[in-house]
Write a protein that holds these residues in place. Structure first.
Motif, PDB file in Angstrom:
ATOM      1  N   GLU A   1     161.148 -60.862 -51.041  1.00  0.00           N
ATOM      2  CA  GLU A   1     159.956 -60.718 -51.864  1.00  0.00           C
ATOM      3  C   GLU A   1     158.883 -59.983 -51.083  1.00  0.00           C
ATOM      4  O   GLU A   1     158.848 -60.006 -49.852  1.00  0.00           O
ATOM      5  N   LEU A   2     158.015 -59.307 -51.816  1.00  0.00           N
ATOM      6  CA  LEU A   2     156.766 -58.762 -51.274  1.00  0.00           C
ATOM      7  C   LEU A   2     155.714 -59.051 -52.331  1.00  0.00           C
ATOM      8  O   LEU A   2     155.687 -58.409 -53.395  1.00  0.00           O
ATOM      9  N   ILE A   3     154.862 -60.022 -52.062  1.00  0.00           N
ATOM     10  CA  ILE A   3     153.907 -60.522 -53.050  1.00  0.00           C
ATOM     11  C   ILE A   3     152.504 -60.384 -52.471  1.00  0.00           C
ATOM     12  O   ILE A   3     152.185 -61.005 -51.454  1.00  0.00           O
ATOM     13  N   ILE A   4     151.688 -59.553 -53.126  1.00  0.00           N
ATOM     14  CA  ILE A   4     150.335 -59.273 -52.635  1.00  0.00           C
ATOM     15  C   ILE A   4     149.363 -59.367 -53.804  1.00  0.00           C
ATOM     16  O   ILE A   4     149.478 -58.608 -54.771  1.00  0.00           O
ATOM     17  N   PRO A   5     148.389 -60.264 -53.755  1.00  0.00           N
ATOM     18  CA  PRO A   5     147.419 -60.377 -54.858  1.00  0.00           C
ATOM     19  C   PRO A   5     146.450 -59.206 -54.859  1.00  0.00           C
ATOM     20  O   PRO A   5     146.126 -58.645 -53.808  1.00  0.00           O
ATOM     21  N   THR A   6     145.975 -58.829 -56.028  1.00  0.00           N
ATOM     22  CA  THR A   6     145.030 -57.700 -56.146  1.00  0.00           C
ATOM     23  C   THR A   6     143.915 -58.057 -57.127  1.00  0.00           C
ATOM     24  O   THR A   6     143.842 -57.510 -58.233  1.00  0.00           O
ATOM     25  N   GLN A   7     143.080 -58.993 -56.713  1.00  0.00           N
ATOM     26  CA  GLN A   7     141.910 -59.347 -57.518  1.00  0.00           C
ATOM     27  C   GLN A   7     140.995 -58.134 -57.665  1.00  0.00           C
ATOM     28  O   GLN A   7     140.910 -57.290 -56.770  1.00  0.00           O
ATOM     29  N   HIS A   8     140.276 -58.041 -58.777  1.00  0.00           N
ATOM     30  CA  HIS A   8     139.356 -56.923 -58.975  1.00  0.00           C
ATOM     31  C   HIS A   8     138.213 -56.993 -57.964  1.00  0.00           C
ATOM     32  O   HIS A   8     137.385 -57.909 -57.991  1.00  0.00           O
ATOM     33  N   ASN A   9     138.184 -56.026 -57.050  1.00  0.00           N
ATOM     34  CA  ASN A   9     137.072 -55.836 -56.095  1.00  0.00           C
ATOM     35  C   ASN A   9     136.817 -57.045 -55.204  1.00  0.00           C
ATOM     36  O   ASN A   9     135.720 -57.181 -54.651  1.00  0.00           O
ATOM     37  N   VAL A  10     137.817 -57.910 -55.049  1.00  0.00           N
ATOM     38  CA  VAL A  10     137.720 -59.058 -54.144  1.00  0.00           C
ATOM     39  C   VAL A  10     139.017 -59.140 -53.345  1.00  0.00           C
ATOM     40  O   VAL A  10     140.103 -59.254 -53.925  1.00  0.00           O
ATOM     41  N   LEU A  11     138.907 -59.091 -52.027  1.00  0.00           N
ATOM     42  CA  LEU A  11     140.081 -59.138 -51.156  1.00  0.00           C
ATOM     43  C   LEU A  11     140.619 -60.562 -51.106  1.00  0.00           C
ATOM     44  O   LEU A  11     139.875 -61.510 -50.827  1.00  0.00           O
ATOM     45  N   MET A  12     141.940 -60.747 -51.368  1.00  0.00           N
ATOM     46  CA  MET A  12     142.559 -62.066 -51.325  1.00  0.00           C
ATOM     47  C   MET A  12     143.869 -61.982 -50.562  1.00  0.00           C
ATOM     48  O   MET A  12     144.437 -60.901 -50.369  1.00  0.00           O
TER      49      MET A  12
ATOM     50  N   MET B   1     166.193 -45.162 -56.206  1.00  0.00           N
ATOM     51  CA  MET B   1     165.090 -46.115 -56.163  1.00  0.00           C
ATOM     52  C   MET B   1     165.547 -47.481 -56.677  1.00  0.00           C
ATOM     53  O   MET B   1     166.286 -47.571 -57.651  1.00  0.00           O
ATOM     54  N   SER B   2     165.073 -48.530 -56.029  1.00  0.00           N
ATOM     55  CA  SER B   2     165.325 -49.898 -56.488  1.00  0.00           C
ATOM     56  C   SER B   2     164.232 -50.794 -55.930  1.00  0.00           C
ATOM     57  O   SER B   2     163.531 -50.434 -54.976  1.00  0.00           O
ATOM     58  N   ARG B   3     164.103 -51.976 -56.513  1.00  0.00           N
ATOM     59  CA  ARG B   3     163.108 -52.918 -55.988  1.00  0.00           C
ATOM     60  C   ARG B   3     163.378 -53.245 -54.526  1.00  0.00           C
ATOM     61  O   ARG B   3     162.451 -53.329 -53.715  1.00  0.00           O
ATOM     62  N   ARG B   4     164.643 -53.469 -54.189  1.00  0.00           N
ATOM     63  CA  ARG B   4     164.978 -53.812 -52.806  1.00  0.00           C
ATOM     64  C   ARG B   4     164.519 -52.729 -51.841  1.00  0.00           C
ATOM     65  O   ARG B   4     163.914 -53.009 -50.805  1.00  0.00           O
ATOM     66  N   LYS B   5     164.779 -51.467 -52.179  1.00  0.00           N
ATOM     67  CA  LYS B   5     164.399 -50.362 -51.294  1.00  0.00           C
ATOM     68  C   LYS B   5     162.883 -50.214 -51.201  1.00  0.00           C
ATOM     69  O   LYS B   5     162.344 -49.927 -50.129  1.00  0.00           O
ATOM     70  N   ILE B   6     162.183 -50.394 -52.313  1.00  0.00           N
ATOM     71  CA  ILE B   6     160.724 -50.289 -52.287  1.00  0.00           C
ATOM     72  C   ILE B   6     160.129 -51.394 -51.419  1.00  0.00           C
ATOM     73  O   ILE B   6     159.218 -51.163 -50.613  1.00  0.00           O
ATOM     74  N   ILE B   7     160.648 -52.616 -51.561  1.00  0.00           N
ATOM     75  CA  ILE B   7     160.162 -53.731 -50.746  1.00  0.00           C
ATOM     76  C   ILE B   7     160.351 -53.423 -49.266  1.00  0.00           C
ATOM     77  O   ILE B   7     159.431 -53.580 -48.452  1.00  0.00           O
ATOM     78  N   ASP B   8     161.537 -52.983 -48.886  1.00  0.00           N
ATOM     79  CA  ASP B   8     161.830 -52.683 -47.476  1.00  0.00           C
ATOM     80  C   ASP B   8     160.914 -51.580 -46.947  1.00  0.00           C
ATOM     81  O   ASP B   8     160.330 -51.706 -45.870  1.00  0.00           O
ATOM     82  N   GLU B   9     160.793 -50.491 -47.692  1.00  0.00           N
ATOM     83  CA  GLU B   9     160.027 -49.343 -47.213  1.00  0.00           C
ATOM     84  C   GLU B   9     158.527 -49.657 -47.150  1.00  0.00           C
ATOM     85  O   GLU B   9     157.856 -49.334 -46.162  1.00  0.00           O
ATOM     86  N   TYR B  10     158.011 -50.317 -48.186  1.00  0.00           N
ATOM     87  CA  TYR B  10     156.576 -50.577 -48.206  1.00  0.00           C
ATOM     88  C   TYR B  10     156.192 -51.613 -47.157  1.00  0.00           C
ATOM     89  O   TYR B  10     155.155 -51.511 -46.504  1.00  0.00           O
ATOM     90  N   ARG B  11     157.043 -52.619 -46.978  1.00  0.00           N
ATOM     91  CA  ARG B  11     156.776 -53.610 -45.939  1.00  0.00           C
ATOM     92  C   ARG B  11     156.729 -52.944 -44.558  1.00  0.00           C
ATOM     93  O   ARG B  11     155.865 -53.263 -43.727  1.00  0.00           O
ATOM     94  N   THR B  12     157.615 -52.001 -44.319  1.00  0.00           N
ATOM     95  CA  THR B  12     157.623 -51.269 -43.045  1.00  0.00           C
ATOM     96  C   THR B  12     156.328 -50.483 -42.874  1.00  0.00           C
ATOM     97  O   THR B  12     155.735 -50.482 -41.782  1.00  0.00           O
ATOM     98  N   ARG B  13     155.869 -49.836 -43.924  1.00  0.00           N
ATOM     99  CA  ARG B  13     154.631 -49.067 -43.833  1.00  0.00           C
ATOM    100  C   ARG B  13     153.437 -49.986 -43.546  1.00  0.00           C
ATOM    101  O   ARG B  13     152.560 -49.650 -42.740  1.00  0.00           O
ATOM    102  N   LEU B  14     153.393 -51.128 -44.222  1.00  0.00           N
ATOM    103  CA  LEU B  14     152.258 -52.042 -44.022  1.00  0.00           C
ATOM    104  C   LEU B  14     152.260 -52.641 -42.618  1.00  0.00           C
ATOM    105  O   LEU B  14     151.210 -52.973 -42.075  1.00  0.00           O
ATOM    106  N   ALA B  15     153.446 -52.761 -42.030  1.00  0.00           N
ATOM    107  CA  ALA B  15     153.541 -53.310 -40.673  1.00  0.00           C
ATOM    108  C   ALA B  15     153.099 -52.311 -39.620  1.00  0.00           C
ATOM    109  O   ALA B  15     152.962 -52.640 -38.455  1.00  0.00           O
ATOM    110  N   GLY B  16     152.904 -51.068 -40.056  1.00  0.00           N
ATOM    111  CA  GLY B  16     152.404 -50.032 -39.139  1.00  0.00           C
ATOM    112  C   GLY B  16     153.494 -49.344 -38.374  1.00  0.00           C
ATOM    113  O   GLY B  16     153.256 -48.665 -37.386  1.00  0.00           O
TER     114      GLY B  16
END
Length: 388
Positions: free
Chosen positions: A90-101, A373-388
């Protein structure tokens, strides 16, 4: 459950305006305080942690566009565990309007900003992994400014519904919705009461109250007193006024999209453009982003086209070695699930964190498979990018 507001309903709605007290009554105050009481009852908590439907066959959960609102994260964790009991990643990130959570070490926010090249408001999803909040003081100041300014639209909306200076907007909205003068007056009286109640209770009201949907929620709370037919018509007319306010709301006080992107990138953020179908020009801006949302409950018409846009950009190498990723947003607003069943918007209430049926649509899956493209690949790639 009441019928959805329908502008094709008969124009004439019987309203005895003489029976409506223009002053705030005990019933008005009771309804106002109820809809703005964000404490959860045992019944509401049970509704959150035990969803009516679960998805045991979904193995990958990608949720990068959803709104916790006033629901505690621990309850949302229980809901997610119940929704997807057999998930493997899973990759679960909340996105409240204009409030960091934050959720499980990931932080996110949906930011309103201004695209100067196209002279219109746009939105950006910004995501972090392990953000150092002390380094993010500039970004947080930008978000606070944007949140306060965005909240000010509620007062402009209430003024447009109630104040003499905005008669032109009311008449224009009445013309668009075929609303009779008695209905306009009815809504004007209710808007004036909302404004008065806000001023009376502002010291105790949560920040999340100051949204345009307060008008919708308050009108819905009047159904037991005035009936579904009148309130349905009132909702149609009030929404038309809201649309006019949003059309004319000044954009000059928002930060430019390029400014938000620059500050977020300096902190290591990932950035996604949500529901671009609502503001097509942003696709031409070539902003420095990681992904484009190709499907959303509010944006479903052009999913395959948007997938092809992303893939064509990637083949042309516009973004170098970091291809644009394909995202889908559930755009779940959890507060909808806490409202009384008779006042819920059925379409919004049906949304779930991490549930994007388009991933399973055969036509869309074909386009995704062809382009790897698949959810699994997007999760892996985006998590890697966020980890720097």
């Amino acid at each position: 459950m009441p019928d959805s507001p329908n502008p094709t309903e008969p124009r004439c709605v019987e309203i005895d305006l003489s029976a409506i007290d223009p002053a705030v009554t005990e019933d008005d105050e009771r309804d106002f305080l109820r809809i703005n009481d964000f404490s959860l009852t045992p019944e509401q908590i049970q509704r959150i942690v035990a969803p009516a439907r679960v998805y045991p066959r979904q193995e990958y959960v990608l949720a990068a566009h959803w709104h916790p609102e006033h629901v505690p994260m621990e309850l949302l964790r229980q809901r997610i565990n119940a929704l997807y009991p057999n998930r493997v990643d899973e990759l679960i990130i909340p996105t409240q309007h204009n409030v960091l959570m934050e959720y499980d070490g990931c932080q996110g926010v949906e930011v309103d900003c201004y695209s100067s090249g196209f002279n219109r408001k746009v939105q950006l999803l910004i995501h972090f992994k392990g953000l150092d909040l002390e380094r993010a003081d500039v970004l947080q100041s930008m978000l606070r400014h944007t949140h306060r300014y965005r909240a000010s639209q509620l007062f402009e909306y209430l003024d447009a519904l109630a104040e003499p200076a905005f008669e032109d907007r009311r008449q224009k909205a009445a013309g668009r919705t075929n609303a009779e003068e008695e209905l306009v007056t009815f809504v004007r009286l209710q808007a004036a009461k909302i404004k008065s109640l806000i001023l009376t209770h502002e010291a105790d009201l949560p920040d999340d109250v100051y949204k345009n949907k307060l008008v919708r929620n308050y009108l819905d709370a009047l159904r037991s007193r005035f009936g579904d037919r009148l309130i349905n018509r009132a909702q149609v007319y009030a929404k038309a006024v809201k649309d006019l306010v949003k059309e004319e709301f000044s954009l000059s006080y928002f930060y430019r999209a390029s400014e938000v992107i620059e500050e977020a990138r300096a902190l290591g953020a990932g950035i996604v453009i949500p529901h671009p179908e609502q503001f097509w020009p942003i696709l031409l801006a070539d902003y420095d982003v990681d992904g484009i949302e190709v499907w959303n409950p509010q944006s479903q018409l052009y999913t395959e086209f948007l997938i092809n846009v992303v893939n064509r950009r990637n083949r042309m190498g516009w973004h170098g070695k970091r291809p644009i990723l394909i995202f889908m947003g559930d755009d779940c607003h959890m507060s909808e699930k806490t409202r009384p069943m008779t006042e819920q918007d059925p379409d919004k209430a049906a949304r779930e964190i991490g549930l994007q049926p388009a991933w399973h649509d055969f036509s869309i899956r074909k386009s995704l498979i062809i382009n790897g493209m698949s959810r699994r690949k997007i999760i892996d790639e985006y998590r890697t990018r966020l980890a720097g």
